[in-house]
Design an enzyme around this catalytic site. Structure first.
Site, PDB file in Angstrom:
ATOM      1  N   TYR A   1       0.705  -1.315   0.115  1.00 11.21           N
ATOM      2  CA  TYR A   1       0.178  -0.121   0.034  1.00 11.21           C
ATOM      3  C   TYR A   1       0.761   1.209  -0.253  1.00 11.21           C
ATOM      4  CZ  TYR A   1      -4.037  -2.702   0.221  1.00 11.21           C
ATOM      5  OH  TYR A   1      -5.293  -3.543  -0.267  1.00 11.21           O
TER       6      TYR A   1
ATOM      7  N   ARG B   1       1.730   1.954  -3.677  1.00 15.05           N
ATOM      8  CA  ARG B   1       0.661   2.280  -4.459  1.00 15.05           C
ATOM      9  C   ARG B   1       0.134   3.931  -3.926  1.00 15.05           C
ATOM     10  NH1 ARG B   1      -4.091  -1.743  -3.725  1.00 15.05           N
ATOM     11  NH2 ARG B   1      -5.332  -0.227  -5.063  1.00 15.05           N
TER      12      ARG B   1
ATOM     13  N   HIS C   1     -14.701   1.932  -1.881  1.00 16.53           N
ATOM     14  CA  HIS C   1     -13.636   1.039  -1.330  1.00 16.53           C
ATOM     15  C   HIS C   1     -12.755   1.663  -0.602  1.00 16.53           C
ATOM     16  CE1 HIS C   1     -14.599  -1.995  -4.722  1.00 16.53           C
ATOM     17  NE2 HIS C   1     -15.716  -1.909  -3.614  1.00 16.53           N
TER      18      HIS C   1
ATOM     19  N   CYS D   1      -7.824   1.887  12.318  1.00 16.68           N
ATOM     20  CA  CYS D   1      -7.203   0.782  13.164  1.00 16.68           C
ATOM     21  C   CYS D   1      -7.683  -0.446  12.846  1.00 16.68           C
ATOM     22  CB  CYS D   1      -7.814   1.090  14.499  1.00 16.68           C
ATOM     23  SG  CYS D   1      -7.682  -0.056  15.630  1.00 16.68           S
TER      24      CYS D   1
ATOM     25  N   CYS E   1     -11.529  -0.249  16.179  1.00 13.83           N
ATOM     26  CA  CYS E   1     -11.898   0.517  17.283  1.00 13.83           C
ATOM     27  C   CYS E   1     -12.738   1.736  16.930  1.00 13.83           C
ATOM     28  CB  CYS E   1     -10.909   0.825  18.330  1.00 13.83           C
ATOM     29  SG  CYS E   1      -9.875   2.458  17.782  1.00 13.83           S
TER      30      CYS E   1
ATOM     31  N   CYS F   1      -2.503   2.037  16.755  1.00 15.72           N
ATOM     32  CA  CYS F   1      -3.502   2.906  16.780  1.00 15.72           C
ATOM     33  C   CYS F   1      -3.486   3.935  18.031  1.00 15.72           C
ATOM     34  CB  CYS F   1      -4.816   2.186  17.008  1.00 15.72           C
ATOM     35  SG  CYS F   1      -6.345   3.098  17.347  1.00 15.72           S
TER      36      CYS F   1
ATOM     37  N   CYS G   1      -6.848   3.032  20.595  1.00 19.06           N
ATOM     38  CA  CYS G   1      -6.822   1.721  21.404  1.00 19.06           C
ATOM     39  C   CYS G   1      -5.690   1.378  21.805  1.00 19.06           C
ATOM     40  CB  CYS G   1      -8.000   0.724  20.695  1.00 19.06           C
ATOM     41  SG  CYS G   1      -7.143   0.117  19.163  1.00 19.06           S
TER      42      CYS G   1
HETATM   43  C1  BV8 Z   1     -18.305  -7.700   0.739  1.00 20.86           C
HETATM   44  C2  BV8 Z   1      -9.692  -1.852  -2.248  1.00 20.86           C
HETATM   45  C3  BV8 Z   1     -19.698  -8.481   2.641  1.00 20.86           C
HETATM   46  C4  BV8 Z   1      -8.557  -2.554  -1.612  1.00 20.86           C
HETATM   47  C5  BV8 Z   1     -11.020  -3.536  -3.498  1.00 20.86           C
HETATM   48  C6  BV8 Z   1     -21.281 -11.791  -4.994  1.00 20.86           C
HETATM   49  C7  BV8 Z   1     -20.922 -12.478  -5.863  1.00 20.86           C
HETATM   50  C8  BV8 Z   1     -19.535 -13.091  -5.792  1.00 20.86           C
HETATM   51  C9  BV8 Z   1     -18.492 -12.544  -4.807  1.00 20.86           C
HETATM   52  C10 BV8 Z   1     -18.822 -11.746  -3.768  1.00 20.86           C
HETATM   53  C11 BV8 Z   1     -20.416 -11.465  -4.057  1.00 20.86           C
HETATM   54  N1  BV8 Z   1     -20.454 -10.353  -2.890  1.00 20.86           N
HETATM   55  C12 BV8 Z   1     -19.344 -10.515  -2.066  1.00 20.86           C
HETATM   56  C13 BV8 Z   1     -18.348 -11.086  -2.805  1.00 20.86           C
HETATM   57  C14 BV8 Z   1     -17.185 -11.084  -2.375  1.00 20.86           C
HETATM   58  C15 BV8 Z   1     -15.946 -10.125  -2.823  1.00 20.86           C
HETATM   59  C16 BV8 Z   1     -16.098 -10.002  -4.682  1.00 20.86           C
HETATM   60  O1  BV8 Z   1     -16.750  -9.363  -5.195  1.00 20.86           O
HETATM   61  N2  BV8 Z   1     -15.215 -11.086  -4.918  1.00 20.86           N
HETATM   62  C17 BV8 Z   1     -15.197 -11.054  -6.608  1.00 20.86           C
HETATM   63  C18 BV8 Z   1     -13.236 -11.100  -6.930  1.00 20.86           C
HETATM   64  C19 BV8 Z   1     -15.708 -12.248  -7.096  1.00 20.86           C
HETATM   65  N3  BV8 Z   1     -16.611  -8.691  -2.434  1.00 20.86           N
HETATM   66  C20 BV8 Z   1     -16.124  -8.471  -1.157  1.00 20.86           C
HETATM   67  O2  BV8 Z   1     -15.271  -8.845  -0.213  1.00 20.86           O
HETATM   68  C21 BV8 Z   1     -16.693  -7.068  -0.778  1.00 20.86           C
HETATM   69  N4  BV8 Z   1     -17.119  -7.117   0.590  1.00 20.86           N
HETATM   70  O3  BV8 Z   1     -18.820  -8.163   0.028  1.00 20.86           O
HETATM   71  O4  BV8 Z   1     -18.505  -7.651   1.950  1.00 20.86           O
HETATM   72  C22 BV8 Z   1     -18.927  -9.890   2.807  1.00 20.86           C
HETATM   73  C23 BV8 Z   1     -18.218 -10.008   3.732  1.00 20.86           C
HETATM   74  C24 BV8 Z   1     -17.822 -11.313   3.972  1.00 20.86           C
HETATM   75  C25 BV8 Z   1     -17.950 -12.377   3.098  1.00 20.86           C
HETATM   76  C26 BV8 Z   1     -18.721 -11.925   1.953  1.00 20.86           C
HETATM   77  C27 BV8 Z   1     -19.332 -10.988   1.740  1.00 20.86           C
HETATM   78  C28 BV8 Z   1     -15.439  -6.033  -0.701  1.00 20.86           C
HETATM   79  C29 BV8 Z   1     -14.957  -5.746  -2.233  1.00 20.86           C
HETATM   80  C30 BV8 Z   1     -13.847  -4.366  -2.056  1.00 20.86           C
HETATM   81  C31 BV8 Z   1     -12.370  -4.990  -2.120  1.00 20.86           C
HETATM   82  N5  BV8 Z   1     -11.370  -4.115  -2.491  1.00 20.86           N
HETATM   83  N6  BV8 Z   1     -10.284  -2.517  -3.250  1.00 20.86           N
HETATM   84  C32 BV8 Z   1      -7.459  -2.171  -2.913  1.00 20.86           C
HETATM   85  O5  BV8 Z   1      -7.607  -1.467  -3.735  1.00 20.86           O
HETATM   86  O6  BV8 Z   1      -6.194  -2.669  -2.492  1.00 20.86           O
HETATM   87  S1  BV8 Z   1     -11.442  -4.299  -4.786  1.00 20.86           S
HETATM   88  C33 BV8 Z   1     -10.574  -3.567  -6.258  1.00 20.86           C
HETATM   89  O7  BV8 Z   1     -10.619  -4.563  -7.082  1.00 20.86           O
HETATM   90  C34 BV8 Z   1     -10.728  -2.298  -6.714  1.00 20.86           C
HETATM   91  O8  BV8 Z   1     -11.347  -1.245  -5.734  1.00 20.86           O
HETATM   92  C35 BV8 Z   1     -12.018  -2.940  -7.712  1.00 20.86           C
HETATM   93  O9  BV8 Z   1     -13.231  -3.002  -7.087  1.00 20.86           O
HETATM   94  C36 BV8 Z   1     -11.359  -4.287  -8.221  1.00 20.86           C
HETATM   95  C37 BV8 Z   1     -10.717  -4.163  -9.511  1.00 20.86           C
HETATM   96  O10 BV8 Z   1     -11.586  -3.968 -10.502  1.00 20.86           O
HETATM   97  P1  BV8 Z   1     -11.801  -2.874 -11.589  1.00 20.86           P
HETATM   98  O11 BV8 Z   1     -11.389  -1.592 -10.980  1.00 20.86           O
HETATM   99  O12 BV8 Z   1     -12.632  -3.108 -12.405  1.00 20.86           O
HETATM  100  O13 BV8 Z   1     -10.168  -3.149 -12.296  1.00 20.86           O
HETATM  101  P2  BV8 Z   1      -9.769  -4.359 -13.407  1.00 20.86           P
HETATM  102  O14 BV8 Z   1      -8.203  -4.436 -13.466  1.00 20.86           O
HETATM  103  O15 BV8 Z   1     -10.348  -5.624 -12.793  1.00 20.86           O
HETATM  104  O16 BV8 Z   1     -10.426  -3.725 -14.605  1.00 20.86           O
HETATM  105  C38 BV8 Z   1     -10.050  -2.702 -15.378  1.00 20.86           C
HETATM  106  C39 BV8 Z   1     -10.737  -2.516 -16.491  1.00 20.86           C
HETATM  107  O17 BV8 Z   1     -10.644  -1.161 -17.279  1.00 20.86           O
HETATM  108  C40 BV8 Z   1     -10.800  -3.428 -17.512  1.00 20.86           C
HETATM  109  O18 BV8 Z   1     -12.040  -3.862 -17.976  1.00 20.86           O
HETATM  110  C41 BV8 Z   1      -9.896  -3.045 -18.685  1.00 20.86           C
HETATM  111  O19 BV8 Z   1     -10.419  -3.391 -19.991  1.00 20.86           O
HETATM  112  C42 BV8 Z   1     -10.364  -1.356 -18.423  1.00 20.86           C
HETATM  113  N7  BV8 Z   1      -9.270  -0.420 -18.889  1.00 20.86           N
HETATM  114  C43 BV8 Z   1      -7.990  -0.580 -18.780  1.00 20.86           C
HETATM  115  N8  BV8 Z   1      -7.528   0.683 -19.321  1.00 20.86           N
HETATM  116  C44 BV8 Z   1      -8.355   1.421 -19.683  1.00 20.86           C
HETATM  117  C45 BV8 Z   1      -9.676   0.788 -19.531  1.00 20.86           C
HETATM  118  N9  BV8 Z   1     -10.830   1.518 -19.609  1.00 20.86           N
HETATM  119  C46 BV8 Z   1     -10.954   2.778 -20.252  1.00 20.86           C
HETATM  120  N10 BV8 Z   1      -9.880   3.359 -20.460  1.00 20.86           N
HETATM  121  C47 BV8 Z   1      -8.345   2.932 -20.197  1.00 20.86           C
HETATM  122  N11 BV8 Z   1      -7.257   3.457 -20.400  1.00 20.86           N
END
Ligand code: BV8
Length: 302
Positions: free
Chosen positions: A73, A76, A128, A136, A140, A189, A192
């Site tokens: 992080y 980033r 996100h 923390c 907390c 933190c 806490c």
């Molecule tokens: C949760 C912060 C309750 C940290 C991130 C339902 C179904 C299946 C799974 C789940 C579901 N509900 C929940 C889940 C689980 C999970 C999930 O979704 N898993 C996925 C992988 C299947 N979700 C969670 O865990 C969420 N919490 O649901 O809590 C819970 C609790 C316990 C148990 C279950 C549920 C929390 C999700 C948030 C995670 N944190 N980020 C960090 O950044 O380090 S996610 C992170 O990855 C990003 O924020 C973003 O969301 C994701 C990446 O996706 P994109 O941004 O779309 O990027 P990507 O590279 O994939 O795509 C880029 C696109 O841009 C491409 O299409 C490309 O073609 C295009 N592109 C490239 N260049 C360009 C362009 N377009 C235009 N111009 C350009 N120049």
């Protein structure tokens, strides 16, 4: 298979719809910041020192090795601080200023570029969290907003090193062993004193902010949404990936803006649009009827 909307990629046709639209929702992903030089999660950006970026973005990874996760992080944070908002960020911020009650921007990006583009906070939802919030790890409740310290703490200095173009940052070279960062060198933190300070982002398996999510649901339900802009996202992560269909009504146009739209053309409904290209190039063109032309520096008259 012919697309349902023969004019699915016609900018004049989209402008007709835009000029009749009162309520617009945007859902943004890493592709929006690609033109600012920040890697996306798919492709090369998906790996950090042979670690899947998504595997480091979990509470378990931080529990197991907080130093490694913090280096990820901190790197980033440094990249985001040295990046600049692009014309896509500025176009969305200008749209928000032009449509104070009619535009809401949901972003999955934690890079801080929307706020730095002057996007009005009341029309921006960082689903996100942010790399520049600190909280923390023991939940907390302590949180520090807008911490731009770079490095965040002395133990993370290796992540704030700049290298000449073409050179590889030692930190990124999986061949170079990483010095273990002892827990005691990560700030505690101040509230806490039990928990470690951690990045203020939402990790996988962590819930998003309930109040924020119910606020978004209310905004979507209040009145029909005319246009949903789905910008630079692979729509793989939930609940963010579910908002476009949640906002879809019978006259809603879902508009995909993506460098490589996969399948969206086939899935597009008769009122939808799919624009293939760089978000930083397309958004100023698509939103011009409302926001006008940008100034030479890519920004818009306030
Ligand atoms: C949760 C912060 C309750 C940290 C991130 C339902 C179904 C299946 C799974 C789940 C579901 N509900 C929940 C889940 C689980 C999970 C999930 O979704 N898993 C996925 C992988 C299947 N979700 C969670 O865990 C969420 N919490 O649901 O809590 C819970 C609790 C316990 C148990 C279950 C549920 C929390 C999700 C948030 C995670 N944190 N980020 C960090 O950044 O380090 S996610 C992170 O990855 C990003 O924020 C973003 O969301 C994701 C990446 O996706 P994109 O941004 O779309 O990027 P990507 O590279 O994939 O795509 C880029 C696109 O841009 C491409 O299409 C490309 O073609 C295009 N592109 C490239 N260049 C360009 C362009 N377009 C235009 N111009 C350009 N120049």
């Amino acid at each position: 298979m012919a697309p349902n909307n023969p004019r699915y990629n016609s900018i004049p046709a989209f402008h007709e719809k835009l000029l009749k639209s009162k309520r617009i929702l945007a859902i943004c992903g890493a592709g929006l910041s690609a033109a600012s030089g920040l890697p996306t999660f798919r492709g090369a950006g998906g790996l950090w020192r042979n670690h899947e970026a998504t595997s480091l973005a979990t509470p378990a990874a931080f529990e197991d090795n907080p130093g490694l996760v913090w280096l990820f992080y901190a790197y980033r944070r440094h990249m985001a601080l040295t990046a600049q908002p692009n014309a896509g960020h500025h176009a969305l911020a200008a749209l928000a200023r032009k449509l104070p009650g009619g535009f809401l921007c949901l972003s999955q990006n934690v890079d801080g570029l929307h706020p730095r583009a002057g996007h009005p906070a009341e029309q921006l939802r960082l689903l996100h969290g942010s790399l520049f919030d600190i909280k923390c790890n023991e939940y907390c409740g302590w949180i520090q907003r807008d911490n731009f310290d770079d490095p965040f703490c002395p133990a993370l200095a290796a992540a704030s090193v700049d290298v000449n173009p073409g050179e590889t940052l030692p930190l990124l070279d999986p061949g170079q062993p990483l010095a273990e960062i002892p827990r005691k060198e990560i700030p505690k933190c101040p509230n806490c004193t039990a928990g470690l300070q951690r990045p203020g982002v939402v990790w996988f398996y962590e819930s998003l902010d309930e109040e924020m999510m119910s606020g978004v649901d209310r905004w979507i339900k209040d009145e029909p949404v005319d246009v949903v802009l789905v910008i630079g996202t692979s729509s793989q992560v939930y609940p963010a990936a579910g908002y476009a269909e949640k906002a879809r009504g019978k006259n809603t146009s879902v508009v995909t803006v993506n460098l490589e739209p996969e399948g969206e053309v086939k899935l597009a409904r008769k009122q939808d649009f799919v624009f293939a290209g760089d978000a930083a190039v397309l958004l100023p063109q698509l939103l011009e009827p409302i926001i006008g032309k940008p100034r030479r520096d890519g920004t818009y008259t306030p």
